[in-house]
Every structure is written in C-alpha cells, then in structure tokens.
Write a protein that holds these residues in place. Structure first.
Motif, PDB file in Angstrom:
ATOM      1  N   THR A  17     -11.179  40.474  24.437  1.00  0.00           N
ATOM      2  CA  THR A  17     -10.151  39.601  23.883  1.00  0.00           C
ATOM      3  C   THR A  17      -9.541  38.762  24.988  1.00  0.00           C
ATOM      4  O   THR A  17      -9.858  38.942  26.170  1.00  0.00           O
ATOM      5  CB  THR A  17      -9.084  40.416  23.128  1.00  0.00           C
ATOM      6  OG1 THR A  17      -8.204  39.527  22.431  1.00  0.00           O
ATOM      7  CG2 THR A  17      -8.279  41.295  24.067  1.00  0.00           C
ATOM      8  N   THR A  66      -8.039  43.442  26.822  1.00  0.00           N
ATOM      9  CA  THR A  66      -9.264  44.159  26.458  1.00  0.00           C
ATOM     10  C   THR A  66      -9.082  45.641  26.736  1.00  0.00           C
ATOM     11  O   THR A  66      -9.426  46.502  25.916  1.00  0.00           O
ATOM     12  CB  THR A  66     -10.476  43.605  27.233  1.00  0.00           C
ATOM     13  OG1 THR A  66     -10.677  42.236  26.872  1.00  0.00           O
ATOM     14  CG2 THR A  66     -11.739  44.392  26.916  1.00  0.00           C
ATOM     15  N   ARG A 107      -6.367  41.874  19.440  1.00  0.00           N
ATOM     16  CA  ARG A 107      -7.268  40.885  18.859  1.00  0.00           C
ATOM     17  C   ARG A 107      -6.892  40.591  17.403  1.00  0.00           C
ATOM     18  O   ARG A 107      -6.953  39.440  16.965  1.00  0.00           O
ATOM     19  CB  ARG A 107      -8.727  41.352  18.964  1.00  0.00           C
ATOM     20  CG  ARG A 107      -9.701  40.183  18.987  1.00  0.00           C
ATOM     21  CD  ARG A 107     -11.018  40.527  19.590  1.00  0.00           C
ATOM     22  NE  ARG A 107     -11.895  41.250  18.686  1.00  0.00           N
ATOM     23  CZ  ARG A 107     -13.166  41.544  18.974  1.00  0.00           C
ATOM     24  NH1 ARG A 107     -13.682  41.202  20.151  1.00  0.00           N
ATOM     25  NH2 ARG A 107     -13.913  42.200  18.113  1.00  0.00           N
ATOM     26  N   TRP A 151     -14.809  38.105  19.075  1.00  0.00           N
ATOM     27  CA  TRP A 151     -14.664  37.408  20.343  1.00  0.00           C
ATOM     28  C   TRP A 151     -14.975  35.915  20.203  1.00  0.00           C
ATOM     29  O   TRP A 151     -14.223  35.068  20.668  1.00  0.00           O
ATOM     30  CB  TRP A 151     -15.550  38.066  21.391  1.00  0.00           C
ATOM     31  CG  TRP A 151     -15.560  37.397  22.728  1.00  0.00           C
ATOM     32  CD1 TRP A 151     -16.643  37.001  23.446  1.00  0.00           C
ATOM     33  CD2 TRP A 151     -14.417  37.049  23.535  1.00  0.00           C
ATOM     34  NE1 TRP A 151     -16.275  36.427  24.627  1.00  0.00           N
ATOM     35  CE2 TRP A 151     -14.900  36.442  24.716  1.00  0.00           C
ATOM     36  CE3 TRP A 151     -13.041  37.174  23.364  1.00  0.00           C
ATOM     37  CZ2 TRP A 151     -14.059  35.969  25.719  1.00  0.00           C
ATOM     38  CZ3 TRP A 151     -12.196  36.702  24.373  1.00  0.00           C
ATOM     39  CH2 TRP A 151     -12.707  36.108  25.526  1.00  0.00           C
ATOM     40  N   LEU A 190     -12.169  34.161  18.370  1.00  0.00           N
ATOM     41  CA  LEU A 190     -10.983  33.964  19.194  1.00  0.00           C
ATOM     42  C   LEU A 190     -11.162  32.796  20.149  1.00  0.00           C
ATOM     43  O   LEU A 190     -10.230  32.023  20.380  1.00  0.00           O
ATOM     44  CB  LEU A 190     -10.663  35.234  19.992  1.00  0.00           C
ATOM     45  CG  LEU A 190      -9.846  36.327  19.310  1.00  0.00           C
ATOM     46  CD1 LEU A 190      -9.389  37.342  20.344  1.00  0.00           C
ATOM     47  CD2 LEU A 190      -8.641  35.759  18.574  1.00  0.00           C
TER      48      LEU A 190
END
Length: 325
Positions: free
Chosen positions: A108, A137, A170, A187, A190
């Motif tokens: 993230t 993360t 996240r 991921w 994002l």
C-alpha cells in the motif's frame, strides 16, 4: 500542656506542612505555565485538541484544550495494533520470529520501508517498521495477523469509546478514494487512485466507516494504562511494547527524556492532519499527552502548518517537563 510546648507543637506542625504547601504551589505554577503553552498551541489556525496529564504521586495536574474533540489522528492508532499483536504472541497464536509475506497482495501507499520489497521477513521487522517509520504495508501485514476485530476489542477493553481503526490502511485509502465500504482496490487500483483516477467521489478521512480517529482523552487514557502493563500478562511483553514504542520517529519529547508514542498525519483532497500521542517520563513521573490538529487548506501551506505544529508541540512538552522536573 504549657504554652511553650503548645507553641513548639504548632511550629512543628507548620514546618511539616510547609514542604507540602511549597510542592503544591510549585505544581500549580507549573500547571499554569503548561496551560499557557497549550493555549498557544490552540492558536494554530486549525481544529486543535490537546491534553497533558501529569501523574505525580502527590500533586497530579493536567493542562488541556478541547480534549474530547474527535479528530483524525492517522497513524497514532498503530499503537493499538502493536499492543494486540504482542498480546497474540503472549497467547501463543503468533510469534515475532515468524515469517510474513511482503508482496502486492498487501502493498500500500506511504510505505517507506516495504514499498519496493518482495519476499518474506520476520514479523518483528514489520512491527518495527510500522512504528519507527509508519510503514503502511507493515501496518496492514501486522493488522491482518492480529485481526481488526481483536484490535477493536482491545480498544473497547481499554474503555476508549471515541477511537476507531480501519479494516486496513488499504481499505481506508480505498474508501476515501470513493470505493464502497469494505472494498479493497488492490495495489494497482490504489496507484490509479493516487494518480487521480478515483472510483467514485472522494470522502473525508474523518468518517464513521473506515478511519483513524480518536480524542486526546482516549489517547492519554490509553498510554496511562498500557504503559503500566494493564493489558499484558507478562512483564517481558511490556518491555517489548516499550522498546518498539520508543522507536517512533515523531517523538517530540525534550532531549534525554525517555518517551514512548506514535504520531500520525495525512494530506488528502485539501484535508490535513498532524497528531502525536504518547508518554514521557520526567523525574520518574509519567506524563501522558496527545496533541492533534486537523484543518482544510491548500497543500502549499502544509509545510508552514507543520512548522507551527512542531514548534507548538515542543513548547507544550518542554514547559511540562520543566514544570515537573
């Protein structure tokens, strides 16, 4: 009893009382100076909340400004994740030595340690990265292992009614980027959102679904309890909690003052947050504190606000330490 003896006893009683009165007067003067620093902090042009509690055994005092305000505190809530993970270790369900995966399944944003790493590492490294570098993360790895429900149960056990943690950082970022509650954009999603391709209308970080929120009262109450070992069964667990909590890079305590805590920040769609909560030990006296500001404004003013916040927080803690020590 003769008159001279009565005079002697009266003088003795007043002499015994004098140190107590002097100590109380000094505490009152120190509290006034700390409150003046808190008042200066509150003049930062933002929604400000501050609470400092000095747990002196004979002369406790506090200084505050709007301590019950529920504000976004960002990564300051990672202290709860650390504590619950260590409780899981105590219970034998997890270890700090176990290997945890670092890959795109958990990656993230705002991850200065794990952003470009892939493989496995010890859980201990994730705990340290979460606190020392606020790596998100590492936070999501740790939170998934400890369990969001278990972290929330710990918060409830501590009696913190205004404190909220997300399912993961996240999912928090996904939600404020416009995704439905509970949806993880992944991921790649994002990264698209970070580049401006949002899945929906952006939401404020301070909300009732996916957020990192608390009050100064809650955060101070937490540190008063957890640093006494209230939520751990083994002394070594408290030692480890303190070791990692002392690694936070945002600690603003005066030099050479033992301190534990965690800071937080966010910049999103014109909304900004700076927060720091923890405890410092001054002359063996625990001083628990939380200083938070939230505001809306342009990104090019963030640096100036950060300077004002750092100066204000350092002023509050320095005046408090001087009053105690």
């Amino acid at each position: 009893m003769n008159r001279d003896r009565r005079r002697m006893l009266a003088f003795g009683a007043s002499a015994l009382a004098a140190p107590v009165l002097i100590k109380q007067a000094a505490a009152a003067d120190g509290a006034a100076r700390a409150q003046a620093a808190v008042d200066r902090f509150a003049r930062i042009p933002a929604s400000a909340s501050c609470l400092v509690v000095v747990d002196h055994p004979t002369a406790p005092w506090r200084a505050a400004h709007d301590p019950a305000a529920r504000l976004f505190v960002g990564s300051a809530v990672k202290t709860f994740i650390l504590a619950q993970y260590l409780r899981e270790v105590e219970a034998g369900r997890l270890t700090e030595d176990q290997q945890v995966k670092v890959d795109d399944a958990v990656r993230t944003v705002s991850s200065p340690v794990f952003l470009n790493l892939t493989g496995t590492t010890q859980a201990r490294s994730a705990l340290e990265a979460m606190i020392a570098h606020s790596d998100n993360t590492a936070t999501d790895i740790t939170l998934a292992a400890a369990g969001p429900a278990q972290v929330r149960a710990l918060i409830a056990e501590a009696g913190l009614k205004q404190t909220q943690v997300p399912d993961s950082t996240r999912r928090l970022f996904s939600y404020i980027a416009g995704a439905p509650d509970g949806v993880d954009l992944g991921w790649d999603g994002l990264l698209r959102a970070q580049n401006g391709s949002l899945p929906g209308a952006p939401r404020p970080p301070l909300n009732d679904k996916q957020t990192m929120a608390s009050t100064a009262e809650d955060m101070v109450r937490w540190y008063q309890q957890v640093l006494r070992g209230a939520f751990f069964k083994k002394p070594q667990t408290l030692v480890e909690f303190k070791r990692i909590s002392a690694m936070a890079d945002a600690i603003a305590a005066p030099p050479d003052t033992p301190a534990y805590g965690k800071g937080g920040s966010v910049d999103w769609e014109g909304f900004h947050c700076l927060a720091f909560a923890g405890q410092m030990i001054v002359s063996k006296v625990p001083v628990s504190f939380c200083l938070t500001i939230n505001w809306n404004g342009p990104d090019d003013k963030v640096a100036a606000m950060m300077q004002a916040y750092i100066a204000g927080a350092a002023d509050v803690l320095a005046e408090t330490a001087q009053a105690v020590g």
